[in-house]
Motif scaffolding. Structure first.
Motif, PDB file in Angstrom:
ATOM      1  N   PHE A  53       0.872  -1.308   0.034  1.00  0.00           N
ATOM      2  CA  PHE A  53       0.006  -0.019   0.074  1.00  0.00           C
ATOM      3  C   PHE A  53       0.844   1.219  -0.040  1.00  0.00           C
ATOM      4  CE2 PHE A  53      -2.470  -2.787   3.141  1.00  0.00           C
ATOM      5  CZ  PHE A  53      -3.173  -3.537   2.043  1.00  0.00           C
ATOM      6  N   LYS A  54       0.381   2.243  -0.763  1.00  0.00           N
ATOM      7  CA  LYS A  54       1.225   3.775  -0.908  1.00  0.00           C
ATOM      8  C   LYS A  54      -0.072   4.665  -0.880  1.00  0.00           C
ATOM      9  CE  LYS A  54       5.398   2.019  -0.912  1.00  0.00           C
ATOM     10  NZ  LYS A  54       6.121   2.260   0.580  1.00  0.00           N
ATOM     11  N   SER A  55      -0.515   4.970   0.253  1.00  0.00           N
ATOM     12  CA  SER A  55      -1.578   5.878   0.086  1.00  0.00           C
ATOM     13  C   SER A  55      -0.848   7.380  -0.367  1.00  0.00           C
ATOM     14  CB  SER A  55      -2.030   6.026   1.675  1.00  0.00           C
ATOM     15  OG  SER A  55      -1.332   6.810   2.556  1.00  0.00           O
ATOM     16  N   ASP A  56      -1.886   8.184  -0.403  1.00  0.00           N
ATOM     17  CA  ASP A  56      -1.570   9.806  -0.757  1.00  0.00           C
ATOM     18  C   ASP A  56      -0.519  10.342   0.280  1.00  0.00           C
ATOM     19  OD1 ASP A  56      -3.161   9.701  -3.023  1.00  0.00           O
ATOM     20  OD2 ASP A  56      -4.775  10.516  -2.293  1.00  0.00           O
ATOM     21  N   LYS A  57      -0.824   9.643   1.341  1.00  0.00           N
ATOM     22  CA  LYS A  57       0.037  10.543   2.731  1.00  0.00           C
ATOM     23  C   LYS A  57       1.376   9.940   2.814  1.00  0.00           C
ATOM     24  CE  LYS A  57      -3.998  11.982   5.000  1.00  0.00           C
ATOM     25  NZ  LYS A  57      -4.666  12.077   6.478  1.00  0.00           N
ATOM     26  N   ASP A  58       1.568   8.676   1.991  1.00  0.00           N
ATOM     27  CA  ASP A  58       2.905   8.027   2.116  1.00  0.00           C
ATOM     28  C   ASP A  58       3.911   8.764   1.042  1.00  0.00           C
ATOM     29  OD1 ASP A  58       2.129   5.940   3.899  1.00  0.00           O
ATOM     30  OD2 ASP A  58       1.203   4.907   2.510  1.00  0.00           O
ATOM     31  N   THR A  59       5.237   8.220   1.063  1.00  0.00           N
ATOM     32  CA  THR A  59       6.177   8.487   0.001  1.00  0.00           C
ATOM     33  C   THR A  59       6.378   7.353  -0.691  1.00  0.00           C
ATOM     34  OG1 THR A  59       8.012   8.190   1.275  1.00  0.00           O
ATOM     35  CG2 THR A  59       6.770  10.389   1.730  1.00  0.00           C
ATOM     36  N   LEU A  60       7.093   7.354  -1.888  1.00  0.00           N
ATOM     37  CA  LEU A  60       7.510   6.381  -2.597  1.00  0.00           C
ATOM     38  C   LEU A  60       9.091   5.909  -2.394  1.00  0.00           C
ATOM     39  CD1 LEU A  60       5.624   6.532  -5.825  1.00  0.00           C
ATOM     40  CD2 LEU A  60       4.704   5.423  -3.861  1.00  0.00           C
ATOM     41  N   LEU A  79       0.289  -3.516  -6.237  1.00  0.00           N
ATOM     42  CA  LEU A  79       0.684  -2.137  -5.772  1.00  0.00           C
ATOM     43  C   LEU A  79      -0.756  -1.530  -5.632  1.00  0.00           C
ATOM     44  CD1 LEU A  79       2.498  -0.139  -4.506  1.00  0.00           C
ATOM     45  CD2 LEU A  79       3.007   0.907  -6.729  1.00  0.00           C
ATOM     46  N   VAL A  80      -1.153  -1.018  -4.155  1.00  0.00           N
ATOM     47  CA  VAL A  80      -2.410  -0.477  -4.180  1.00  0.00           C
ATOM     48  C   VAL A  80      -2.056   0.794  -3.832  1.00  0.00           C
ATOM     49  CG1 VAL A  80      -4.750  -0.292  -2.684  1.00  0.00           C
ATOM     50  CG2 VAL A  80      -3.543  -2.382  -3.217  1.00  0.00           C
ATOM     51  N   VAL A  81      -2.391   1.780  -4.684  1.00  0.00           N
ATOM     52  CA  VAL A  81      -1.714   3.289  -4.762  1.00  0.00           C
ATOM     53  C   VAL A  81      -2.713   4.291  -4.745  1.00  0.00           C
ATOM     54  CG1 VAL A  81      -1.243   3.318  -7.343  1.00  0.00           C
ATOM     55  CG2 VAL A  81       0.106   4.777  -5.537  1.00  0.00           C
ATOM     56  N   GLU A  83      -4.153   8.260  -5.754  1.00  0.00           N
ATOM     57  CA  GLU A  83      -3.793   9.011  -6.824  1.00  0.00           C
ATOM     58  C   GLU A  83      -2.876   9.810  -6.948  1.00  0.00           C
ATOM     59  OE1 GLU A  83      -8.107   9.913  -9.101  1.00  0.00           O
ATOM     60  OE2 GLU A  83      -8.209  10.202  -7.156  1.00  0.00           O
ATOM     61  N   ARG A  84      -2.573  10.369  -5.886  1.00  0.00           N
ATOM     62  CA  ARG A  84      -1.235  11.421  -5.663  1.00  0.00           C
ATOM     63  C   ARG A  84       0.117  10.793  -6.140  1.00  0.00           C
ATOM     64  NH1 ARG A  84       1.803  12.545  -0.579  1.00  0.00           N
ATOM     65  NH2 ARG A  84       3.425  13.956  -1.180  1.00  0.00           N
ATOM     66  N   HIS A  85       0.396   9.472  -5.911  1.00  0.00           N
ATOM     67  CA  HIS A  85       1.455   8.923  -6.396  1.00  0.00           C
ATOM     68  C   HIS A  85       1.213   8.086  -7.704  1.00  0.00           C
ATOM     69  CE1 HIS A  85       3.510  10.131  -2.751  1.00  0.00           C
ATOM     70  NE2 HIS A  85       2.613   9.466  -2.141  1.00  0.00           N
ATOM     71  N   LEU A  86       0.382   8.008  -8.241  1.00  0.00           N
ATOM     72  CA  LEU A  86       0.014   7.034  -9.382  1.00  0.00           C
ATOM     73  C   LEU A  86       1.036   6.962 -10.508  1.00  0.00           C
ATOM     74  CD1 LEU A  86      -1.700   4.759 -10.677  1.00  0.00           C
ATOM     75  CD2 LEU A  86      -3.009   6.622 -11.647  1.00  0.00           C
ATOM     76  N   LEU A  87       1.367   8.179 -11.012  1.00  0.00           N
ATOM     77  CA  LEU A  87       2.457   8.303 -12.278  1.00  0.00           C
ATOM     78  C   LEU A  87       3.560   8.083 -11.946  1.00  0.00           C
ATOM     79  CD1 LEU A  87       0.918  11.697 -13.858  1.00  0.00           C
ATOM     80  CD2 LEU A  87       0.564   9.211 -14.525  1.00  0.00           C
ATOM     81  N   TRP A  97       4.275  -6.349 -11.800  1.00  0.00           N
ATOM     82  CA  TRP A  97       3.512  -5.888 -10.549  1.00  0.00           C
ATOM     83  C   TRP A  97       2.043  -5.422 -11.253  1.00  0.00           C
ATOM     84  CZ3 TRP A  97       5.331  -2.873  -6.001  1.00  0.00           C
ATOM     85  CH2 TRP A  97       6.388  -3.669  -5.276  1.00  0.00           C
ATOM     86  N   GLY A  98       1.088  -5.674 -10.508  1.00  0.00           N
ATOM     87  CA  GLY A  98      -0.295  -5.054 -10.799  1.00  0.00           C
ATOM     88  C   GLY A  98      -0.489  -3.547 -10.147  1.00  0.00           C
ATOM     89  N   ILE A  99      -1.157  -2.903 -10.596  1.00  0.00           N
ATOM     90  CA  ILE A  99      -1.529  -1.464  -9.902  1.00  0.00           C
ATOM     91  C   ILE A  99      -2.787  -1.347 -10.079  1.00  0.00           C
ATOM     92  CG2 ILE A  99      -1.095   0.732 -10.405  1.00  0.00           C
ATOM     93  CD1 ILE A  99       1.717   0.482 -11.769  1.00  0.00           C
ATOM     94  N   ARG A 100      -3.368  -1.159  -8.507  1.00  0.00           N
ATOM     95  CA  ARG A 100      -4.385  -0.965  -8.093  1.00  0.00           C
ATOM     96  C   ARG A 100      -4.884   0.434  -7.661  1.00  0.00           C
ATOM     97  NH1 ARG A 100      -7.134  -5.744  -5.274  1.00  0.00           N
ATOM     98  NH2 ARG A 100      -7.256  -6.328  -7.322  1.00  0.00           N
ATOM     99  N   VAL A 101      -5.524   1.405  -8.168  1.00  0.00           N
ATOM    100  CA  VAL A 101      -5.873   2.679  -7.823  1.00  0.00           C
ATOM    101  C   VAL A 101      -6.891   2.646  -6.653  1.00  0.00           C
ATOM    102  CG1 VAL A 101      -5.977   4.984  -8.321  1.00  0.00           C
ATOM    103  CG2 VAL A 101      -5.174   3.417 -10.046  1.00  0.00           C
ATOM    104  N   ALA A 102      -6.791   3.324  -5.583  1.00  0.00           N
ATOM    105  CA  ALA A 102      -7.544   3.619  -4.566  1.00  0.00           C
ATOM    106  C   ALA A 102      -8.119   5.195  -4.543  1.00  0.00           C
ATOM    107  CB  ALA A 102      -6.878   3.529  -3.201  1.00  0.00           C
ATOM    108  N   ARG A 103      -9.440   5.186  -4.355  1.00  0.00           N
ATOM    109  CA  ARG A 103      -9.968   6.583  -4.574  1.00  0.00           C
ATOM    110  C   ARG A 103     -10.937   6.840  -3.463  1.00  0.00           C
ATOM    111  NH1 ARG A 103      -9.614   5.150 -10.299  1.00  0.00           N
ATOM    112  NH2 ARG A 103      -8.183   6.690 -11.444  1.00  0.00           N
ATOM    113  N   MET A 104     -11.011   7.664  -2.952  1.00  0.00           N
ATOM    114  CA  MET A 104     -12.105   7.941  -1.888  1.00  0.00           C
ATOM    115  C   MET A 104     -13.583   8.654  -2.655  1.00  0.00           C
ATOM    116  SD  MET A 104     -13.040   7.527   1.067  1.00  0.00           S
ATOM    117  CE  MET A 104     -11.430   7.637   2.189  1.00  0.00           C
ATOM    118  N   LYS A 105     -14.488   7.688  -2.419  1.00  0.00           N
ATOM    119  CA  LYS A 105     -15.739   8.287  -3.154  1.00  0.00           C
ATOM    120  C   LYS A 105     -16.926   8.056  -2.144  1.00  0.00           C
ATOM    121  CE  LYS A 105     -14.734   7.593  -8.077  1.00  0.00           C
ATOM    122  NZ  LYS A 105     -14.971   6.873  -9.485  1.00  0.00           N
ATOM    123  N   PHE A 106     -17.603   9.020  -2.015  1.00  0.00           N
ATOM    124  CA  PHE A 106     -18.846   9.114  -1.015  1.00  0.00           C
ATOM    125  C   PHE A 106     -18.505   8.447   0.504  1.00  0.00           C
ATOM    126  CE2 PHE A 106     -20.360   8.215  -5.549  1.00  0.00           C
ATOM    127  CZ  PHE A 106     -21.080   9.679  -5.689  1.00  0.00           C
TER     128      PHE A 106
END
Length: 196
Positions: A53-60, A79-81, A83-87, A97-106
Motif C-alpha cells: 500500500f502507498k496512500s496519498d500520505k505516504d512517500t515512494l 501495488l495499491v496506490v 492517485e497522488r502517487h500513481l504516475l 506488478w499489478g497496479i490498483r488505484v485507490a480513490r475515496m468516493k462518497f
C-alpha cells in the motif's frame, strides 16, 4: 485517504474474494528476507500474492528497495496506490506488478485496476527458502532423505542443501504449505484465516 483506510478496504475485498476457502490464508506484515522488508498483505494459497500500500500520505522512497525484495519471493505483487502517487508508481513498479488505484468516493475507498499482476519472472530460491523456519526446512530435508549431517548445522546450511535438493516449484509449494499451516508466529506477521 490514509494507509489504514486502504488496508481495511483491501482486507475486506480479499476476504470477500476468498471467503470459505480453507486453503487461503492472509497475512499482515509478512517479513521477507529475514525481515529486511515487510509486505503489507500477503495472500497465500496456490500462489504467494503480495499487496503493498502507498496512500496519498505516504512517500515512494522505499518502493525501489521493496520491489527488489518482493521480487525475490512473491509469485505476484499488486501495488495499491492513491492517485497522488500513481504516475510515479507506474515508473517505479516492475512490469509484472499489478497496479490498483485507490480513490475515496462518497466516504468509501473504491478500487480500480490499472493493470493486473502477472507471474514474477525472477523468483530467487535462496530468498524463498528463507521464508521457512529452520525446523520446517530440516523436516522437509528429512522427508527427502537428505538431512544427514545437518541436524546441528546453522540455518543457512540447511537452506543451501534444500535449494540444491529440489526444484523451484516444489520449494514454493512447500513454503506456501508451511506458511498456511503455521499458528504460532515468532515475528510481527498476523495470520488471518479465510476458511469457513
Amino acid at each position: 485517504m490514509n494507509d489504514t483506510q486502504i488496508r481495511v478496504a483491501t482486507k475486506q475485498a480479499l476476504f470477500a474474494q476468498h471467503s470459505g476457502d480453507p486453503d487461503t490464508v492472509i497475512f499482515e506484515e509478512l517479513g521477507v528476507q529475514h525481515g529486511l522488508s515487510r509486505i503489507d498483505l500477503a495472500v497465500v494459497n496456490g500462489e504467494l500474492h503480495g499487496f503493498e500500500f502507498k496512500s496519498d500520505k505516504d512517500t515512494l522512497t522505499r518502493l525501489p528497495e521493496q520491489a527488489e525484495s518482493y521480487g525475490r519471493v512473491f509469485d505476484r505483487v499488486t501495488l495499491v496506490v492513491g492517485e497522488r502517487h500513481l504516475l510515479h508508481a507506474i515508473d517505479i513498479a516492475p512490469d509484472w506488478w499489478g497496479i490498483r488505484v485507490a480513490r475515496m468516493k462518497f466516504g468509501k475507498v473504491q478500487f480500480s485496476d490499472l493493470k493486473h499482476a502477472t507471474n514474477n519472472p525472477s523468483r530467487d530460491p535462496a530468498s524463498i527458502v528463507a521464508l521457512l523456519w529452520r525446523d520446517e526446512a530440516l523436516s522437509f530435508l528429512e522427508e527427502l532423505g537428505s538431512a544427514a549431517g545437518l541436524r546441528s548445522k546453522r540455518r543457512r546450511d540447511i537452506y543451501s542443501r534444500l535449494v540444491e535438493e529440489i526444484d523451484l516449484d516444489a520449494l514454493c509449494k512447500r513454503v506456501r504449505l508451511c506458511l498456511r499451516q503455521r499458528t504460532n508466529w515468532r515475528s510481527g506477521a498476523t495470520r488471518l484465516s479465510c476458511g469457513g
